[in-house]
Design a protein around this motif. Structure first.
Motif, PDB file in Angstrom:
ATOM      1  N   CYS A 188      -7.222 -11.928 -13.902  1.00  0.00           N
ATOM      2  CA  CYS A 188      -7.107 -12.189 -12.467  1.00  0.00           C
ATOM      3  C   CYS A 188      -8.220 -13.116 -12.017  1.00  0.00           C
ATOM      4  O   CYS A 188      -9.389 -12.928 -12.370  1.00  0.00           O
ATOM      5  CB  CYS A 188      -7.185 -10.888 -11.679  1.00  0.00           C
ATOM      6  N   ILE A 189      -7.877 -14.098 -11.213  1.00  0.00           N
ATOM      7  CA  ILE A 189      -8.873 -15.015 -10.678  1.00  0.00           C
ATOM      8  C   ILE A 189      -9.660 -14.357  -9.562  1.00  0.00           C
ATOM      9  O   ILE A 189     -10.857 -14.536  -9.431  1.00  0.00           O
ATOM     10  CB  ILE A 189      -8.192 -16.311 -10.179  1.00  0.00           C
ATOM     11  N   SER A 190      -8.993 -13.560  -8.728  1.00  0.00           N
ATOM     12  CA  SER A 190      -9.653 -12.953  -7.578  1.00  0.00           C
ATOM     13  C   SER A 190      -9.254 -11.498  -7.418  1.00  0.00           C
ATOM     14  O   SER A 190      -8.081 -11.152  -7.502  1.00  0.00           O
ATOM     15  CB  SER A 190      -9.274 -13.711  -6.298  1.00  0.00           C
ATOM     16  N   LEU A 191     -10.260 -10.651  -7.210  1.00  0.00           N
ATOM     17  CA  LEU A 191     -10.028  -9.235  -6.908  1.00  0.00           C
ATOM     18  C   LEU A 191     -10.577  -8.906  -5.527  1.00  0.00           C
ATOM     19  O   LEU A 191     -10.916  -7.767  -5.230  1.00  0.00           O
ATOM     20  CB  LEU A 191     -10.713  -8.351  -7.959  1.00  0.00           C
ATOM     21  N   GLN A 192     -10.669  -9.907  -4.686  1.00  0.00           N
ATOM     22  CA  GLN A 192     -11.270  -9.716  -3.375  1.00  0.00           C
ATOM     23  C   GLN A 192     -10.526  -8.676  -2.555  1.00  0.00           C
ATOM     24  O   GLN A 192      -9.301  -8.604  -2.554  1.00  0.00           O
ATOM     25  CB  GLN A 192     -11.268 -11.034  -2.592  1.00  0.00           C
ATOM     26  N   ASN A 193     -11.306  -7.877  -1.861  1.00  0.00           N
ATOM     27  CA  ASN A 193     -10.785  -6.988  -0.823  1.00  0.00           C
ATOM     28  C   ASN A 193      -9.815  -5.923  -1.320  1.00  0.00           C
ATOM     29  O   ASN A 193      -8.935  -5.497  -0.585  1.00  0.00           O
ATOM     30  CB  ASN A 193     -10.109  -7.798   0.295  1.00  0.00           C
ATOM     31  N   ILE A 194      -9.945  -5.500  -2.579  1.00  0.00           N
ATOM     32  CA  ILE A 194      -9.170  -4.331  -2.997  1.00  0.00           C
ATOM     33  C   ILE A 194      -9.802  -3.119  -2.342  1.00  0.00           C
ATOM     34  O   ILE A 194     -10.945  -2.779  -2.606  1.00  0.00           O
ATOM     35  CB  ILE A 194      -9.135  -4.174  -4.522  1.00  0.00           C
ATOM     36  N   LYS A 195      -9.055  -2.484  -1.469  1.00  0.00           N
ATOM     37  CA  LYS A 195      -9.589  -1.427  -0.624  1.00  0.00           C
ATOM     38  C   LYS A 195      -9.302  -0.042  -1.179  1.00  0.00           C
ATOM     39  O   LYS A 195      -9.824   0.932  -0.693  1.00  0.00           O
ATOM     40  CB  LYS A 195      -9.004  -1.543   0.781  1.00  0.00           C
ATOM     41  N   GLY A 196      -8.467   0.057  -2.191  1.00  0.00           N
ATOM     42  CA  GLY A 196      -7.932   1.356  -2.546  1.00  0.00           C
ATOM     43  C   GLY A 196      -8.512   2.048  -3.754  1.00  0.00           C
ATOM     44  O   GLY A 196      -7.986   3.064  -4.169  1.00  0.00           O
ATOM     45  N   LEU A 197      -9.582   1.520  -4.352  1.00  0.00           N
ATOM     46  CA  LEU A 197     -10.090   2.123  -5.579  1.00  0.00           C
ATOM     47  C   LEU A 197     -11.116   3.212  -5.348  1.00  0.00           C
ATOM     48  O   LEU A 197     -11.423   3.991  -6.229  1.00  0.00           O
ATOM     49  CB  LEU A 197     -10.686   1.035  -6.483  1.00  0.00           C
ATOM     50  N   LEU A 247      -0.746 -10.932  -4.727  1.00  0.00           N
ATOM     51  CA  LEU A 247      -0.309  -9.562  -4.463  1.00  0.00           C
ATOM     52  C   LEU A 247      -0.840  -9.095  -3.120  1.00  0.00           C
ATOM     53  O   LEU A 247      -1.043  -7.910  -2.894  1.00  0.00           O
ATOM     54  CB  LEU A 247      -0.812  -8.630  -5.572  1.00  0.00           C
ATOM     55  N   LYS A 248      -1.064 -10.048  -2.220  1.00  0.00           N
ATOM     56  CA  LYS A 248      -1.666  -9.715  -0.929  1.00  0.00           C
ATOM     57  C   LYS A 248      -0.842  -8.672  -0.196  1.00  0.00           C
ATOM     58  O   LYS A 248       0.375  -8.715  -0.161  1.00  0.00           O
ATOM     59  CB  LYS A 248      -1.805 -10.964  -0.063  1.00  0.00           C
ATOM     60  N   ASN A 249      -1.577  -7.737   0.391  1.00  0.00           N
ATOM     61  CA  ASN A 249      -1.003  -6.761   1.314  1.00  0.00           C
ATOM     62  C   ASN A 249       0.003  -5.806   0.681  1.00  0.00           C
ATOM     63  O   ASN A 249       0.873  -5.280   1.372  1.00  0.00           O
ATOM     64  CB  ASN A 249      -0.363  -7.467   2.510  1.00  0.00           C
ATOM     65  N   ILE A 250      -0.105  -5.558  -0.629  1.00  0.00           N
ATOM     66  CA  ILE A 250       0.718  -4.510  -1.223  1.00  0.00           C
ATOM     67  C   ILE A 250       0.166  -3.160  -0.790  1.00  0.00           C
ATOM     68  O   ILE A 250      -0.997  -2.863  -1.005  1.00  0.00           O
ATOM     69  CB  ILE A 250       0.740  -4.600  -2.756  1.00  0.00           C
ATOM     70  N   GLU A 251       0.985  -2.353  -0.156  1.00  0.00           N
ATOM     71  CA  GLU A 251       0.543  -1.062   0.343  1.00  0.00           C
ATOM     72  C   GLU A 251       1.291   0.099  -0.296  1.00  0.00           C
ATOM     73  O   GLU A 251       0.995   1.247  -0.039  1.00  0.00           O
ATOM     74  CB  GLU A 251       0.721  -1.010   1.860  1.00  0.00           C
ATOM     75  N   LEU A 298      -5.483 -10.730  -5.904  1.00  0.00           N
ATOM     76  CA  LEU A 298      -5.118  -9.348  -5.588  1.00  0.00           C
ATOM     77  C   LEU A 298      -5.640  -8.971  -4.211  1.00  0.00           C
ATOM     78  O   LEU A 298      -5.916  -7.813  -3.937  1.00  0.00           O
ATOM     79  CB  LEU A 298      -5.712  -8.398  -6.638  1.00  0.00           C
ATOM     80  N   GLN A 299      -5.791  -9.949  -3.348  1.00  0.00           N
ATOM     81  CA  GLN A 299      -6.372  -9.697  -2.042  1.00  0.00           C
ATOM     82  C   GLN A 299      -5.592  -8.643  -1.271  1.00  0.00           C
ATOM     83  O   GLN A 299      -4.369  -8.628  -1.258  1.00  0.00           O
ATOM     84  CB  GLN A 299      -6.408 -10.980  -1.214  1.00  0.00           C
ATOM     85  N   ASP A 300      -6.355  -7.759  -0.629  1.00  0.00           N
ATOM     86  CA  ASP A 300      -5.810  -6.816   0.345  1.00  0.00           C
ATOM     87  C   ASP A 300      -4.811  -5.814  -0.228  1.00  0.00           C
ATOM     88  O   ASP A 300      -3.915  -5.358   0.480  1.00  0.00           O
ATOM     89  CB  ASP A 300      -5.168  -7.564   1.514  1.00  0.00           C
ATOM     90  N   ILE A 301      -4.955  -5.460  -1.507  1.00  0.00           N
ATOM     91  CA  ILE A 301      -4.161  -4.335  -2.003  1.00  0.00           C
ATOM     92  C   ILE A 301      -4.749  -3.062  -1.424  1.00  0.00           C
ATOM     93  O   ILE A 301      -5.906  -2.751  -1.635  1.00  0.00           O
ATOM     94  CB  ILE A 301      -4.151  -4.268  -3.534  1.00  0.00           C
ATOM     95  N   LYS A 302      -3.940  -2.334  -0.687  1.00  0.00           N
ATOM     96  CA  LYS A 302      -4.417  -1.159   0.028  1.00  0.00           C
ATOM     97  C   LYS A 302      -3.886   0.134  -0.577  1.00  0.00           C
ATOM     98  O   LYS A 302      -4.229   1.205  -0.129  1.00  0.00           O
ATOM     99  CB  LYS A 302      -3.989  -1.235   1.492  1.00  0.00           C
ATOM    100  N   GLY A 303      -3.044   0.044  -1.585  1.00  0.00           N
ATOM    101  CA  GLY A 303      -2.258   1.199  -1.965  1.00  0.00           C
ATOM    102  C   GLY A 303      -2.698   2.006  -3.165  1.00  0.00           C
ATOM    103  O   GLY A 303      -1.937   2.825  -3.660  1.00  0.00           O
ATOM    104  N   LEU A 304      -3.914   1.777  -3.671  1.00  0.00           N
ATOM    105  CA  LEU A 304      -4.330   2.483  -4.876  1.00  0.00           C
ATOM    106  C   LEU A 304      -5.148   3.729  -4.592  1.00  0.00           C
ATOM    107  O   LEU A 304      -5.493   4.470  -5.503  1.00  0.00           O
ATOM    108  CB  LEU A 304      -5.148   1.544  -5.762  1.00  0.00           C
ATOM    109  N   GLU A 305      -5.420   4.004  -3.326  1.00  0.00           N
ATOM    110  CA  GLU A 305      -6.444   4.997  -2.994  1.00  0.00           C
ATOM    111  C   GLU A 305      -6.103   6.430  -3.394  1.00  0.00           C
ATOM    112  O   GLU A 305      -6.991   7.240  -3.581  1.00  0.00           O
ATOM    113  CB  GLU A 305      -6.789   4.955  -1.506  1.00  0.00           C
TER     114      GLU A 305
END
Length: 75
Positions: A59-68, A8-12, A35-42
């Motif tokens: 999920c195996i990876s939740l790296q770099n979720i920026k929007g929580l 789901l990389k880069n979902i904004e 789920l790398q780089d999901i930016k859209g949850l903020e």
């Protein structure tokens, strides 16, 4: 919703989702490999009565979720 996605990389585009009362988000990202780089949850306004149980379950990876960090989780 995103069940079994490999990436789901880069979902904004989730930033405008209004998580109003009574929605069922159970297993929303269940089984996703990354789920790398999901930016859209903020801007989510998580209101009463929503079911977020297991939202990232499996999920195996939740790296770099920026929007929580700005979630407004109401009573």
């Amino acid at each position: 919703m995103f069940y079994d996605c490999v990436s789901l990389k880069n979902i904004e585009g989730l930033k405008y989702l209004d998580a109003s009362d009574g929605n069922n988000f159970r297993g929303m990202f269940n089984g996703c490999e990354s789920l790398q780089d999901i930016k859209g949850l903020e801007n989510w306004n998580v209101s009463n009565g929503n079911d977020f149980s297991g939202i990232f379950n499996g999920c195996i990876s939740l790296q770099n979720i920026k929007g929580l960090e700005n979630w407004n989780v109401s009573k």
